[in-house]
Write an enzyme that holds these catalytic residues in place. Sequence first.
Site, PDB file in Angstrom:
ATOM      1  N   HIS A 278     -40.072  -5.125  36.929  1.00  0.00           N
ATOM      2  CA  HIS A 278     -38.646  -5.403  36.659  1.00  0.00           C
ATOM      3  C   HIS A 278     -37.815  -5.447  37.932  1.00  0.00           C
ATOM      4  O   HIS A 278     -36.599  -5.611  37.852  1.00  0.00           O
ATOM      5  CB  HIS A 278     -38.096  -4.337  35.701  1.00  0.00           C
ATOM      6  CG  HIS A 278     -38.696  -4.425  34.328  1.00  0.00           C
ATOM      7  ND1 HIS A 278     -38.591  -5.553  33.532  1.00  0.00           N
ATOM      8  CD2 HIS A 278     -39.434  -3.543  33.617  1.00  0.00           C
ATOM      9  CE1 HIS A 278     -39.223  -5.350  32.398  1.00  0.00           C
ATOM     10  NE2 HIS A 278     -39.748  -4.136  32.413  1.00  0.00           N
TER      11      HIS A 278
ATOM     12  N   LYS B 201      -6.401   2.612  19.128  1.00  0.00           N
ATOM     13  CA  LYS B 201      -6.487   3.612  18.050  1.00  0.00           C
ATOM     14  C   LYS B 201      -7.930   4.047  17.843  1.00  0.00           C
ATOM     15  O   LYS B 201      -8.211   5.233  17.601  1.00  0.00           O
ATOM     16  CB  LYS B 201      -5.911   3.054  16.753  1.00  0.00           C
ATOM     17  CG  LYS B 201      -6.001   4.015  15.551  1.00  0.00           C
ATOM     18  CD  LYS B 201      -5.330   5.351  15.809  1.00  0.00           C
ATOM     19  CE  LYS B 201      -5.190   6.269  14.625  1.00  0.00           C
ATOM     20  NZ  LYS B 201      -6.378   6.642  13.890  1.00  0.00           N
TER      21      LYS B 201
ATOM     22  N   GLU C 249     -10.684  12.072  19.616  1.00  0.00           N
ATOM     23  CA  GLU C 249     -10.405  13.079  18.571  1.00  0.00           C
ATOM     24  C   GLU C 249     -11.697  13.733  18.099  1.00  0.00           C
ATOM     25  O   GLU C 249     -11.796  14.966  17.997  1.00  0.00           O
ATOM     26  CB  GLU C 249      -9.706  12.374  17.409  1.00  0.00           C
ATOM     27  CG  GLU C 249      -9.458  13.185  16.157  1.00  0.00           C
ATOM     28  CD  GLU C 249      -8.968  12.274  15.031  1.00  0.00           C
ATOM     29  OE1 GLU C 249      -7.915  11.629  15.191  1.00  0.00           O
ATOM     30  OE2 GLU C 249      -9.646  12.209  13.988  1.00  0.00           O
ATOM     31  N   TYR C 250     -12.717  12.912  17.863  1.00  0.00           N
ATOM     32  CA  TYR C 250     -14.021  13.461  17.440  1.00  0.00           C
ATOM     33  C   TYR C 250     -14.552  14.431  18.491  1.00  0.00           C
ATOM     34  O   TYR C 250     -15.049  15.512  18.176  1.00  0.00           O
ATOM     35  CB  TYR C 250     -15.035  12.320  17.279  1.00  0.00           C
ATOM     36  CG  TYR C 250     -15.065  11.571  15.975  1.00  0.00           C
ATOM     37  CD1 TYR C 250     -13.920  11.075  15.391  1.00  0.00           C
ATOM     38  CD2 TYR C 250     -16.278  11.331  15.329  1.00  0.00           C
ATOM     39  CE1 TYR C 250     -13.971  10.362  14.208  1.00  0.00           C
ATOM     40  CE2 TYR C 250     -16.345  10.612  14.141  1.00  0.00           C
ATOM     41  CZ  TYR C 250     -15.179  10.131  13.589  1.00  0.00           C
ATOM     42  OH  TYR C 250     -15.238   9.411  12.410  1.00  0.00           O
TER      43      TYR C 250
ATOM     44  N   HIS D  78      -8.728   6.405  20.516  1.00  0.00           N
ATOM     45  CA  HIS D  78      -8.014   7.653  20.193  1.00  0.00           C
ATOM     46  C   HIS D  78      -8.868   8.482  19.257  1.00  0.00           C
ATOM     47  O   HIS D  78      -9.089   9.687  19.476  1.00  0.00           O
ATOM     48  CB  HIS D  78      -6.668   7.336  19.518  1.00  0.00           C
ATOM     49  CG  HIS D  78      -6.052   8.513  18.803  1.00  0.00           C
ATOM     50  ND1 HIS D  78      -6.445   8.920  17.543  1.00  0.00           N
ATOM     51  CD2 HIS D  78      -5.100   9.375  19.199  1.00  0.00           C
ATOM     52  CE1 HIS D  78      -5.755   9.996  17.193  1.00  0.00           C
ATOM     53  NE2 HIS D  78      -4.945  10.287  18.172  1.00  0.00           N
ATOM     54  N   ASN D  79      -9.419   7.860  18.234  1.00  0.00           N
ATOM     55  CA  ASN D  79     -10.243   8.597  17.268  1.00  0.00           C
ATOM     56  C   ASN D  79     -11.553   9.077  17.867  1.00  0.00           C
ATOM     57  O   ASN D  79     -12.045  10.154  17.518  1.00  0.00           O
ATOM     58  CB  ASN D  79     -10.500   7.735  16.027  1.00  0.00           C
ATOM     59  CG  ASN D  79      -9.304   7.747  15.087  1.00  0.00           C
ATOM     60  OD1 ASN D  79      -8.156   7.845  15.525  1.00  0.00           O
ATOM     61  ND2 ASN D  79      -9.562   7.654  13.803  1.00  0.00           N
TER      62      ASN D  79
ATOM     63  N   ARG E  68     -40.059   1.316  36.376  1.00  0.00           N
ATOM     64  CA  ARG E  68     -39.857   0.029  35.696  1.00  0.00           C
ATOM     65  C   ARG E  68     -40.573  -1.090  36.443  1.00  0.00           C
ATOM     66  O   ARG E  68     -41.163  -1.986  35.861  1.00  0.00           O
ATOM     67  CB  ARG E  68     -38.349  -0.267  35.593  1.00  0.00           C
ATOM     68  CG  ARG E  68     -37.592   0.656  34.663  1.00  0.00           C
ATOM     69  CD  ARG E  68     -36.094   0.328  34.633  1.00  0.00           C
ATOM     70  NE  ARG E  68     -35.826  -0.953  33.997  1.00  0.00           N
ATOM     71  CZ  ARG E  68     -35.280  -1.996  34.599  1.00  0.00           C
ATOM     72  NH1 ARG E  68     -34.954  -1.906  35.894  1.00  0.00           N
ATOM     73  NH2 ARG E  68     -35.066  -3.106  33.958  1.00  0.00           N
TER      74      ARG E  68
ATOM     75  N   SER F 246      -1.097   6.988  14.311  1.00  0.00           N
ATOM     76  CA  SER F 246      -1.791   8.279  14.342  1.00  0.00           C
ATOM     77  C   SER F 246      -0.825   9.426  14.084  1.00  0.00           C
ATOM     78  O   SER F 246       0.301   9.423  14.550  1.00  0.00           O
ATOM     79  CB  SER F 246      -2.469   8.507  15.692  1.00  0.00           C
ATOM     80  OG  SER F 246      -3.089   9.772  15.695  1.00  0.00           O
TER      81      SER F 246
ATOM     82  N   VAL G   4      -0.586   7.738   0.325  1.00  0.00           N
ATOM     83  CA  VAL G   4       0.050   8.809   1.111  1.00  0.00           C
ATOM     84  C   VAL G   4       0.628   8.267   2.408  1.00  0.00           C
ATOM     85  O   VAL G   4       1.806   8.455   2.724  1.00  0.00           O
ATOM     86  CB  VAL G   4      -0.981   9.929   1.397  1.00  0.00           C
ATOM     87  CG1 VAL G   4      -0.449  10.892   2.438  1.00  0.00           C
ATOM     88  CG2 VAL G   4      -1.348  10.657   0.121  1.00  0.00           C
ATOM     89  N   MET G   5      -0.200   7.557   3.191  1.00  0.00           N
ATOM     90  CA  MET G   5       0.276   7.066   4.501  1.00  0.00           C
ATOM     91  C   MET G   5       1.358   6.001   4.315  1.00  0.00           C
ATOM     92  O   MET G   5       2.399   6.048   4.955  1.00  0.00           O
ATOM     93  CB  MET G   5      -0.901   6.490   5.304  1.00  0.00           C
ATOM     94  CG  MET G   5      -1.836   7.528   5.873  1.00  0.00           C
ATOM     95  SD  MET G   5      -1.058   8.605   7.080  1.00  0.00           S
ATOM     96  CE  MET G   5      -0.896   7.489   8.477  1.00  0.00           C
ATOM     97  N   GLY G   6       1.126   5.041   3.407  1.00  0.00           N
ATOM     98  CA  GLY G   6       2.078   3.951   3.211  1.00  0.00           C
ATOM     99  C   GLY G   6       3.430   4.449   2.735  1.00  0.00           C
ATOM    100  O   GLY G   6       4.492   4.076   3.270  1.00  0.00           O
TER     101      GLY G   6
ATOM    102  N   GLY H  61       0.852  -1.197   0.000  1.00  0.00           N
ATOM    103  CA  GLY H  61       0.000   0.000   0.000  1.00  0.00           C
ATOM    104  C   GLY H  61       0.876   1.229   0.000  1.00  0.00           C
ATOM    105  O   GLY H  61       1.394   1.616   1.050  1.00  0.00           O
TER     106      GLY H  61
HETATM  107  C1  6PG Z   1      -5.116   9.873  12.880  1.00  0.00           C
HETATM  108  C2  6PG Z   1      -6.492  10.185  12.304  1.00  0.00           C
HETATM  109  C3  6PG Z   1      -6.826   9.289  11.144  1.00  0.00           C
HETATM  110  C4  6PG Z   1      -8.313   9.347  10.733  1.00  0.00           C
HETATM  111  C5  6PG Z   1      -8.709  10.715  10.220  1.00  0.00           C
HETATM  112  C6  6PG Z   1     -10.077  10.679   9.524  1.00  0.00           C
HETATM  113  O1  6PG Z   1      -5.084   9.459  14.044  1.00  0.00           O
HETATM  114  O2  6PG Z   1      -4.135  10.090  12.157  1.00  0.00           O
HETATM  115  O3  6PG Z   1      -7.457   9.933  13.329  1.00  0.00           O
HETATM  116  O4  6PG Z   1      -6.553   7.950  11.514  1.00  0.00           O
HETATM  117  O5  6PG Z   1      -8.539   8.468   9.719  1.00  0.00           O
HETATM  118  O6  6PG Z   1      -8.806  11.557  11.292  1.00  0.00           O
HETATM  119  O7  6PG Z   1     -11.035  10.258  10.457  1.00  0.00           O
HETATM  120  P1  6PG Z   1     -12.589  10.671  10.246  1.00  0.00           P
HETATM  121  O8  6PG Z   1     -12.839  10.724   8.748  1.00  0.00           O
HETATM  122  O9  6PG Z   1     -13.361   9.544  10.894  1.00  0.00           O
HETATM  123  O10 6PG Z   1     -12.780  12.005  10.884  1.00  0.00           O
END
Ligand code: 6PG
Length: 472
Positions: free
Chosen positions: A452, A183, A190-191, A186-187, A446, A129, A13-15, A10
Amino acid sequence: MERYNYGMIGLGVMGRNLLYNIADNGFSIAGFDLDEVKIKELQEGASSQMKVKGTGTLEDFVAALETPRKIILMVPAGKPVDAVLENITPLLSKGDIVIDAGNSYFKDTNRRVEDLASKNLHFMGMGVSGGEKGARTGPSIMPGGDLEAFTLLQPMLEAIAAKVDNEACTAYMGKGSAGNYVKMVHNGIEYAIMQLISEAYDLLKRGAGLNNDQLYEVFKEWNNGEMNSFLIEITRDIFQQKDSLTDSFLVDQILDKAGAKGTGKWTSEQAMEIGVSIPTIDIAVTSRILSAYKEERILASQLYSEKEITSPEDIKLFIQEVGDALFLATLISYAQGLALLVKASEEYSFQIPLKDVVKIWRGGCIIRSVLLEKFYAAYTKDPNLSNILLDPNIAVLVKSKIKALRKTAGYAAENGISSLGIQTALGYFDAYTTESLPVNLIQAQRDYFGAHTYQRIDREGVFHTVWNSVNN
Ligand code: 6PG
């Protein structure tokens, strides 16, 4: 023929960036991709010091690797991973290692670990990440699974990972699919942080009337202090980015409909599945869904436009309070995500080292921030902390910001500025810190309609009452 230390499947970009990082650190690495253009780009982008080889067939790729082979997959989660495994496992030898570095769902990894183990192969899930830049210069890396395989990879992982205090932002995350799980959470965090930052932006823009230059200055100041973090830093920069198509700021030209690749949703689903309350992460996921109702929101805004927003009297104080509210709501979001990891570690016997999780999140990853130093100190003092809000030093910090969170939540509610993240962070905190919640009434309801049963505060046992209906 020269054998290469590592393989990368792969070359997107990341790979490609992770491959160059590995090569930059003195490891020889062969790359494979179905797209010949990507193979050509790989060779062209490699420096003369790098020992890099691009291959166009899996046979050539596998033949180029030293044994035990260490092959990193950087392909989209889901079926593409299974497709690669189907084609490559017949070519591999006993003891070879395949590391999935994508955002794969942990239950898919569990299946793949078992499948490859039946073929005497190691399969590992490894969260990476930091995006494109992180992959190239130093991500936070969350490997899990077979400890023997991890130790073989450890020197390379520690070389390529981001460094904080000269310590690599990578560590063994635990058994099986623990690396993917960490991970995923982590996301989820992040959200939540991105949602909270967007709400702070809305309050400063629509509440205090700040323009992009003023917003830049505020986020620049926040990033120079206790709120220093990657997401605050990039938000600062976003407010200065001009639009190449018009003479305005780019951020003002972007449509308010958020996308999502799914890792936040998985976090919410998992928390529900194993019974962990993470409302601020949940609300961040659903807020992205709500943002997609653009056409309905236009109609609704015309139907329900309410009173004008009242600007705060003391703008300077308001900005400080919004900053403190953002800081505390962010801390509460981390607390929710880390509490999920504690419970998941028990539920799935991952044996996740929470201290190492927050340690390696200090650098390289999207949610890196100076706050993580405080969590690292908390878990160092008590590795079995069920929730960072129970750490005495964190409690002092929380108490210093809670008034600002309440005031900011109140201002947003009073003025109809949607602040779902801020509100749920405050609501979670108030519920988590309340000894007697009004759920005794829910238990009574309940038992009334569904028999219940309920427990009592004054004695052991389980009880049911035939409730008197007053209008009988
Ligand atoms: C990271 C990011 C990455 C993630 C993007 C898009 O840790 O480098 O979290 O892994 O794919 O943030 O995530 P969403 O499209 O779900 O916002």
